[in-house]
Motif scaffolding. Structure first.
Motif, PDB file in Angstrom:
ATOM      1  N   SER A 188       0.837  -1.207   0.000  1.00  0.00           N
ATOM      2  CA  SER A 188       0.000   0.000   0.000  1.00  0.00           C
ATOM      3  C   SER A 188       0.873   1.258   0.000  1.00  0.00           C
ATOM      4  O   SER A 188       1.122   1.846  -1.037  1.00  0.00           O
ATOM      5  N   SER A 189       1.346   1.685   1.171  1.00  0.00           N
ATOM      6  CA  SER A 189       2.357   2.758   1.323  1.00  0.00           C
ATOM      7  C   SER A 189       2.064   4.042   0.559  1.00  0.00           C
ATOM      8  O   SER A 189       2.905   4.526  -0.200  1.00  0.00           O
ATOM      9  N   PRO A 190       0.881   4.652   0.771  1.00  0.00           N
ATOM     10  CA  PRO A 190       0.623   5.957   0.143  1.00  0.00           C
ATOM     11  C   PRO A 190       1.379   7.069   0.875  1.00  0.00           C
ATOM     12  O   PRO A 190       2.000   6.828   1.924  1.00  0.00           O
ATOM     13  N   ASN A 191       1.342   8.264   0.321  1.00  0.00           N
ATOM     14  CA  ASN A 191       2.022   9.411   0.918  1.00  0.00           C
ATOM     15  C   ASN A 191       1.029  10.335   1.621  1.00  0.00           C
ATOM     16  O   ASN A 191      -0.032  10.634   1.076  1.00  0.00           O
ATOM     17  N   ILE A 192       1.384  10.762   2.815  1.00  0.00           N
ATOM     18  CA  ILE A 192       0.546  11.698   3.565  1.00  0.00           C
ATOM     19  C   ILE A 192       0.357  12.981   2.764  1.00  0.00           C
ATOM     20  O   ILE A 192       1.284  13.471   2.116  1.00  0.00           O
ATOM     21  N   ALA A 193      -0.863  13.498   2.824  1.00  0.00           N
ATOM     22  CA  ALA A 193      -1.250  14.773   2.184  1.00  0.00           C
ATOM     23  C   ALA A 193      -1.354  14.664   0.663  1.00  0.00           C
ATOM     24  O   ALA A 193      -1.549  15.669  -0.016  1.00  0.00           O
ATOM     25  N   MET A 196      -4.324   8.920  -2.788  1.00  0.00           N
ATOM     26  CA  MET A 196      -3.924   7.529  -3.008  1.00  0.00           C
ATOM     27  C   MET A 196      -4.213   7.184  -4.465  1.00  0.00           C
ATOM     28  O   MET A 196      -5.359   6.951  -4.832  1.00  0.00           O
ATOM     29  N   HIS A 197      -3.174   7.185  -5.307  1.00  0.00           N
ATOM     30  CA  HIS A 197      -3.402   6.940  -6.735  1.00  0.00           C
ATOM     31  C   HIS A 197      -3.517   5.449  -7.021  1.00  0.00           C
ATOM     32  O   HIS A 197      -3.358   4.603  -6.132  1.00  0.00           O
ATOM     33  N   VAL A 198      -3.812   5.112  -8.265  1.00  0.00           N
ATOM     34  CA  VAL A 198      -4.101   3.718  -8.613  1.00  0.00           C
ATOM     35  C   VAL A 198      -2.911   2.789  -8.400  1.00  0.00           C
ATOM     36  O   VAL A 198      -3.089   1.598  -8.176  1.00  0.00           O
ATOM     37  N   GLY A 199      -1.700   3.336  -8.457  1.00  0.00           N
ATOM     38  CA  GLY A 199      -0.519   2.505  -8.171  1.00  0.00           C
ATOM     39  C   GLY A 199      -0.541   2.007  -6.737  1.00  0.00           C
ATOM     40  O   GLY A 199      -0.270   0.841  -6.464  1.00  0.00           O
ATOM     41  N   HIS A 200      -0.880   2.914  -5.797  1.00  0.00           N
ATOM     42  CA  HIS A 200      -1.007   2.499  -4.395  1.00  0.00           C
ATOM     43  C   HIS A 200      -2.173   1.526  -4.229  1.00  0.00           C
ATOM     44  O   HIS A 200      -2.111   0.589  -3.428  1.00  0.00           O
ATOM     45  N   LEU A 201      -3.236   1.761  -4.988  1.00  0.00           N
ATOM     46  CA  LEU A 201      -4.409   0.883  -4.919  1.00  0.00           C
ATOM     47  C   LEU A 201      -4.026  -0.531  -5.367  1.00  0.00           C
ATOM     48  O   LEU A 201      -4.415  -1.526  -4.758  1.00  0.00           O
TER      49      LEU A 201
END
Length: 617
Positions: A188-193, A196-201
């Motif tokens: 997962s590992s999205p970035n704060i602020a 959440m783009h499709v790569g994270h999805l």
């Protein structure tokens, strides 16, 4: 085996302690009693553990391919005892006329004999020698040599029937995989602020499914979310927060759209020199753990967490957050360890590490004394290997990070954190996402909502997981929602149809359980035989995915199982009705049991993929 050995040693030690009294030696009677009690306690614990392990193994679904590999491995060893590591190739047959499995080792052995011993032996002769040495076993009915040296294997029907009965009585059990290992999965590992783009999805969906598979197989799994929650971008966010909500320390700021908030702060950072200076000062104060700035940082992180959690809840995702901030205190030690072992070079004020085989070095400290993503990733790797004691470490990250991660892994190996022969460290890379039965029943409002949720999120997950993760794929709602072909909509509908068969025949779960204990599964019809074998391939499929982490194999198998079931259902009456009245006149219970076994495997497959099936649709 290790339990059995320890039990033997402990039993011998207890006997030795008993002999102290017989020999008239009494160094300390109480001490002997204590030691004897401890050993007996340990012995009882190990016996119980061994009993549980044997019980679990007895219930495990048999991996037929592995069984055949053991049989043919023994046959090859007996026929050619001087060969070291001879090729062992056993695969399911592609056509029923060639049997159920094939052993294709003879051709490889021919080449080895020619190269190492200069013996020219035809593959057919080798195949004959192998078949002569097949040990007695419970699964092979007969073998035939075909063509240049293929060995066609026909399974015994009573063996397949017995395995299906075991499945129905014990439920879908994982294949035996040996020692329980610790698995750490970074996904997962999205970035704060940031959004959440499709790569994270995609990382989220693939990572969740991998965790479910390893958990089902009996591994100890730690699911980690390596959030991007630290770095220089927080300086501009905190500076903007101070300007927009000056009383943020006492009144919670109503930040509704964090992405818009981030864009505003970035625009000011790029265009306002004074704001830029203040942003850098904020970074310094944050890194020095100033309480007011830590509070601002936590506020910003919490807004993002709540947005991420909405998505995780929808997709039924479970994660433990360990962002970059978790490893900040460890980075100083990372730099020191690489320095102490002589791996650090200084380049224009930067501290860098060259890893053999990789042209670009890792920067572990910037010229201003700050740390980098390289340092953070090395700290995370070390913590997972040395503190979490991971036996298997999997990073579910897009393929664009491949070179970076391979460099980090090689650095960890170079410095001695792990031995790749003992510990498996893997980058499970994935490609980018590109932009573009006549049974009718009225569903209750609750059933309709359940079906809508199951199909909606199931389709999104399945569309991702059914593609080879190494390839890019086109995100298309039309394809996701197609109820034909290898899609979640088709499989979920197929599952509800299978579940409906017993329900329409007025057969409940208790009746099915009773039948599973008493009925012999007759597999005389070719479609019954085909379906029975397909059901029992489930453990082989899981074993393959545990090795290569390619989840589309499970999707392909579930689709094959559903289509094989359709062939069976179209050709074999499960429930026979009177043509005039429509009344049930006969229930072929062994066929209903095949329906139940199919549904059980599909349900477990859905569970591993993170898809929730429904009973009605």
């Amino acid at each position: 085996l290790s339990c059995e050995n320890e039990i033997k040693l402990l039993t011998a030690e207890i006997e030795r302690l008993k002999n102290f009294g017989c020999l008239g030696i009494s160094p300390s009677l109480e001490g002997l009693r204590d030691e004897n009690a401890k050993l007996k306690y340990r012995l009882n614990f190990l016996r119980k553990s061994l009993q549980e392990e044997r019980s679990k193994t007895a219930k495990s679904m048999i991996n037929i391919n592995s069984c055949l590999q053991e049989i043919f491995g023994a046959a090859i060893q007996a026929a050619y005892p001087d060969l070291e590591n001879p090729p062992l190739v056993v695969t399911p047959s592609q056509q029923p006329k060639f049997g159920d499995y094939q052993c294709n080792s003879a051709m490889g052995i021919t080449q080895i004999l020619l190269k190492t011993k200069e013996q020219k032996v035809s593959p057919r002769e080798i195949a004959e020698q192998i078949t002569k040495n097949i040990p007695a076993n419970e699964c092979i009915e007969k073998v035939e040599i075909a063509g240049p040296g293929f060995i066609n294997v026909h399974l015994r029907k009573d063996f397949v029937s017995k395995q299906l009965s075991s499945l129905l009585m014990n439920g879908v059990q994982p294949p035996a995989v040996g020692k329980r290992k610790k698995v750490v999965v970074d996904f997962s590992s999205p970035n704060i602020a940031k959004e959440m783009h499709v790569g994270h999805l995609r990382s989220t969906i693939i990572g969740e499914s991998m965790c479910r598979l390893f958990e089902f197989a009996g591994y100890d799994v730690l699911r980690l979310n390596h959030l991007g929650d630290w770095g220089t971008q927080f300086g501009m966010l905190i500076a903007h927060l101070q300007d927009k909500f000056p009383d943020y320390l006492t009144v919670s700021p109503p930040i509704g759209d964090l992405q818009a908030f981030y864009k505003e702060s970035k625009r000011r950072f790029d265009t306002e020199e004074e704001f830029k200076k203040r942003a850098y000062q904020c970074v310094v104060l944050l890194q020095s753990k100033n309480p007011d700035f830590i509070k601002a940082w936590e506020l910003i992180c919490d807004v993002s967490r709540k947005e991420f959690q909405k998505i995780y809840n929808c997709l039924d995702i479970t994660l433990i957050e360990r962002g970059e901030s978790f490893y900040q205190e460890m980075m100083k030690d990372i730099v020191k360890e690489f320095e102490d072992k002589g791996f650090v070079q200084v380049d224009d004020g930067r501290k860098i590490v060259f890893v053999p085989g990789f042209p670009v070095p890792l920067t572990i400290m910037k010229s201003d004394g700050g740390y980098t993503y390289d340092t953070s990733d090395l700290a995370a790797l070390r913590h997972r290997l040395c503190e979490e004691k991971a036996d298997i470490l999997i990073y579910v990250v897009d393929s664009g990070q491949s070179v970076h991660l391979q460099t980090v892994f090689a650095a960890g190996q170079m410095i001695g954190w792990y031995d790749p022969k003992v510990t498996r460290v893997t980058h499970a890379a994935f490609g980018v996402v590109l932009g573009e039965d006549n049974m009718h029943a009225v569903l209750t409002a609750e059933e309709l909502r359940a079906a809508q949720t199951s199909v909606a999120f199931g389709c999104i997950k399945y569309a991702d997981l059914s593609h080879n993760r190494l390839n890019d794929y086109v995100f298309s709602f039309d394809k996701m929602l197609d109820d034909r072909g290898n899609t979640a909509a088709y499989l979920l509908y197929a599952f509800t149809r299978i579940r409906a068969i017993a329900r329409l025949a007025n057969i409940d779960e208790e009746m099915l359980r009773k039948a599973a204990r008493e009925e012999v599964l007759v597999l005389d019809h070719e479609k019954e035989w085909k379906l029975g074998k397909c059901i029992l391939r489930f453990p082989e499929i899981l074993q393959k995915i545990l090795e290569d982490l390619l989840l589309h194999t499970l999707c392909d198998y579930l689709y094959e199982l559903a289509t094989t079931f359709t062939e069976f259902y179209d050709n074999c009456y499960c429930v026979e009705k009177d043509r005039q009245s429509g009344q049930i006149v006969k229930v072929n219970m062994w066929r209903l049991l095949l329906c139940e076994a199919t549904a059980m495997i599909m349900a477990k497959g859905f569970d591993i993929l993170g898809i929730k099936p429904v009973q009605r649709m």
